[in-house]
Design an enzyme around this catalytic site. Structure first.
Site, PDB file in Angstrom:
ATOM      1  N   TYR A 143       0.733  -5.703   6.741  1.00 56.43           N
ATOM      2  CA  TYR A 143       1.397  -7.244   6.371  1.00 56.43           C
ATOM      3  C   TYR A 143       2.279  -7.789   7.554  1.00 56.43           C
ATOM      4  O   TYR A 143       2.274  -8.903   7.558  1.00 56.43           O
ATOM      5  CB  TYR A 143       2.384  -6.849   5.184  1.00 56.43           C
ATOM      6  N   LYS A 193      -5.091   7.051   4.907  1.00 59.05           N
ATOM      7  CA  LYS A 193      -6.671   6.929   5.353  1.00 59.05           C
ATOM      8  C   LYS A 193      -6.696   7.886   6.369  1.00 59.05           C
ATOM      9  O   LYS A 193      -7.494   7.297   7.438  1.00 59.05           O
ATOM     10  CB  LYS A 193      -7.225   5.855   5.234  1.00 59.05           C
ATOM     11  N   ASP A 225      -9.154   6.237  -0.891  1.00 59.70           N
ATOM     12  CA  ASP A 225     -10.069   6.084  -1.995  1.00 59.70           C
ATOM     13  C   ASP A 225     -10.067   7.115  -3.022  1.00 59.70           C
ATOM     14  O   ASP A 225     -10.390   6.919  -4.176  1.00 59.70           O
ATOM     15  CB  ASP A 225     -11.328   6.113  -1.052  1.00 59.70           C
ATOM     16  N   ASP A 249       0.184  -2.029  -2.264  1.00 61.71           N
ATOM     17  CA  ASP A 249      -0.121  -3.210  -2.903  1.00 61.71           C
ATOM     18  C   ASP A 249      -1.294  -3.058  -3.968  1.00 61.71           C
ATOM     19  O   ASP A 249      -1.021  -3.457  -5.115  1.00 61.71           O
ATOM     20  CB  ASP A 249      -0.227  -4.321  -2.069  1.00 61.71           C
ATOM     21  N   ASP A 253      -0.991  -2.020  -8.213  1.00 60.77           N
ATOM     22  CA  ASP A 253      -1.573  -3.081  -9.371  1.00 60.77           C
ATOM     23  C   ASP A 253      -2.402  -1.973 -10.241  1.00 60.77           C
ATOM     24  O   ASP A 253      -2.784  -2.274 -11.632  1.00 60.77           O
ATOM     25  CB  ASP A 253      -2.408  -4.083  -8.607  1.00 60.77           C
TER      26      ASP A 253
HETATM   27  C1  IPM Z   1       3.161  -7.768  -4.445  1.00 60.68           C
HETATM   28  C2  IPM Z   1       2.422  -9.015  -4.186  1.00 60.68           C
HETATM   29  C3  IPM Z   1       2.755  -9.576  -3.101  1.00 60.68           C
HETATM   30  C4  IPM Z   1       2.353  -8.504  -1.795  1.00 60.68           C
HETATM   31  C5  IPM Z   1       2.309 -11.116  -2.615  1.00 60.68           C
HETATM   32  C6  IPM Z   1       2.823 -12.234  -3.324  1.00 60.68           C
HETATM   33  C7  IPM Z   1       2.782 -11.210  -0.970  1.00 60.68           C
HETATM   34  O1  IPM Z   1       1.098  -8.907  -4.473  1.00 60.68           O
HETATM   35  O2  IPM Z   1       4.263  -7.855  -4.511  1.00 60.68           O
HETATM   36  O3  IPM Z   1       2.590  -6.757  -4.835  1.00 60.68           O
HETATM   37  O4  IPM Z   1       1.440  -8.468  -1.541  1.00 60.68           O
HETATM   38  O5  IPM Z   1       3.297  -8.091  -1.579  1.00 60.68           O
HETATM   39 MG    MG Z   2       0.475  -6.817  -5.093  1.00 63.15          MG
END
Ligand code: IPM
Ligand code: MG
Length: 369
Positions: A143, A193, A225, A249, A253
Site C-alpha cells: 500500500y 506467501k 491462498d 485487506d 472482507d
Molecule cells: C479497508 C478499505 C481500504 C483499504 C480502502 C478504502 C483504501 O478497503 O479499510 O479495508 O484498502 O485499506
Molecule cells: Mg478493505
C-alpha cells in the site's frame, strides 16, 4: 474533575453521516455511566473534505487527529468522487490519516452474534460461535511501498508497486498479535506467501523469532491462498490471524462475510502511542445514504473498541457489547439483517431507532464491576 479525553469525530461521506451521530450518542451515554469525561471535536475527511477544501485530508483534520486521544470515523467515498485520480480520491484521505498517525495495527474482529447465526452464507454449524480476530499491518507493505506508479516503456504503459517490509515493522505487528492472542485462545496464525515472495519469507522469519518470546501462544503459518480456503472451509479453527496490509485487506472482507453482515463489524487501528482510529468495516453505501436505513451497530461496536483500546475503559466497552447483544436478541433488525432470526420476533427499524434501542440499554443495564 477527572481529565477529559478529546475525541475527533469524522462522519465522512454517505451513511457515515448517519451512523456516526447515532454512535456518538451511545458513546456519551456509556462515558457517563462509567464516569469518564469526553470532549468532542468534528472534522472533515474524504469526499466532503474534497468538496470543502480540495483535499481528502485537510491539514486541520490531521492536526485535530494528532491532538485527540481517539478518532471515530464513519466512511469515505462515493460516486461523486469516483472519477478523480488515485492521488486525490477520498480513500487517500483515509490512507493519509493511517500514515500520519502511525496507525500500524488494524484489529478486525469477526464475531458472530448468536441471534444472527443464520445470516452467514456458510452453514450455521460451521460459524456458530465464531470469534476470530484479524490483525492487519496497516502502514506498510504494498500500500505504501516505493517505487510505485504507471510509466511508459517501449510505447506501452506499465504499472508497478512495491511490497516491502522492514524487520521492525514485522516485529511490532507480531507483538501486537501475540499479546492479543494471549488474552484470547492463545492461538496465532501468521499468513504469508513465503513460497513465492521474499518480503513474506522475511515476514515468516521475524514472526517465528518473536514467537520464541511467547511460548504460551501456539503459532502456525499458512500461505494466503490456503488461508483464504480455510476461512471458508472451517473458520472456527482460527483464533487470531496476523498478516500484511494487502492480504489483511482481502482476508478481513472474507471473514466479514462469514458473519453474514458487514453492517455489524467494527475495527480499530492503533498507533504505538495508544492513539487509535475506530471505524466500521463497511463503506459509505451511497445507495442507501440519507434514508435512515443503515445499520449503526458496526459504528457503535467501534465505539466499544475505542473505550477498550484507547480509553482503557473495559466496563464501558462491555456495557455497549451487552446492549447490542440484547437488542439483537429482542428482535430489532435494520434492513441488512432483517432476514435472520425468528421471523415472528423480528422488528425492523431504521438507523436512529436501532441506536435508540442500544442507548436505552446502555443507560439502564447493570454495570459489572
Ligand atoms: C479497508 C478499505 C481500504 C483499504 C480502502 C478504502 C483504501 O478497503 O479499510 O479495508 O484498502 O485499506
Ligand atoms: Mg478493505
Amino acid at each position: 474533575m477527572a481529565e477529559s479525553h478529546q475525541i475527533l469525530i469524522l462522519p465522512g461521506d454517505g451513511i457515515g453521516r448517519e451512523v456516526v451521530p447515532a454512535a456518538v450518542a451511545v458513546m456519551e451515554a456509556a462515558a457517563k455511566r462509567v464516569g469518564l469525561s469526553l470532549s468532542f471535536v468534528e472534522g472533515l475527511l474524504g469526499g466532503c473534505a474534497i468538496d470543502a477544501t480540495g483535499q481528502p485530508l485537510p491539514e486541520e483534520t490531521l492536526r485535530l487527529a494528532k491532538a485527540s486521544r481517539a478518532v471515530l470515523l464513519g466512511a469515505v467515498g462515493g460516486p461523486a468522487w469516483d472519477s478523480l485520480p488515485t492521488s486525490s480520491r477520498p480513500e487517500r484521505g483515509l490512507l493519509g490519516l493511517r500514515a500520519g498517525l502511525g496507525l500500524f495495527a488494524n484489529l478486525r474482529p469477526a464475531l458472530l452474534f448468536p441471534a444472527l447465526a443464520d445470516a452467514s452464507s456458510l452453514k450455521p454449524e460451521l460459524v456458530a460461535g465464531l470469534d476470530l480476530l484479524i490483525v492487519r499491518e496497516l502502514t506498510g507493505g504494498i500500500y505504501f511501498g516505493e517505487p510505485r506508479g504507471i510509466e511508459v516503456v517501449n510505447n506501452e504503459r506499465r504499472g508497478f508497486n512495491t511490497d516491502v517490509y522492514s524487520e521492525h515493522e514485522i516485529d511490532r505487528i507480531a507483538r501486537v498479535a501475540f499479546e492479543l492472542a494471549r488474552k484470547r485462545q492463545r492461538r496465532l496464525c501468521s499468513v504469508d506467501k513465503a513460497n513465492v515472495l521474499e518480503v513474506t519469507q522475511l515476514w515468516r522469519e521475524v514472526v517465528t523469532s518473536v514467537g520464541k518470546e511467547y511460548p504460551d501462544v501456539e503459532l502456525s503459518h499458512l500461505y494466503v491462498d490456503n488461508a483464504g480456503m480455510q476461512l471458508v472451509r472451517a473458520p472456527k479453527q482460527f483464533d487470531v490471524m496476523v498478516t500484511g496490509n494487502l492480504f489483511g485487506d482481502i482476508l478481513s472482507d472474507v471473514a466479514a462475510m462469514l458473519t453474514g453482515s458487514l453492517g455489524m463489524l467494527p475495527s480499530a487501528s492503533l498507533a504505538a502511542s495508544g492513539q487509535g482510529l475506530y471505524e466500521p468495516v463497511h463503506g459509505s453505501a451511497p445507495d442507501i445514504a440519507g434514508q435512515d436505513k443503515a445499520n449503526p451497530l458496526a459504528t457503535i461496536l467501534s465505539v466499544s473498541m475505542l473505550f477498550r483500546y484507547s480509553l482503557d475503559a473495559p466496563e464501558a466497552a462491555d456495557l455497549i457489547e451487552r446492549a447490542v447483544d440484547q437488542v439483537l436478541a429482542e428482535g430489532y433488525r435494520t434492513a441488512d439483517i432483517v432476514g435472520s432470526g425468528d421471523p415472528a420476533a423480528v422488528r425492523e427499524v431504521g438507523t436512529r431507532a436501532m441506536a435508540d434501542q442500544v442507548l436505552r440499554l446502555v443507560e439502564t443495564l447493570e454495570t459489572r464491576s
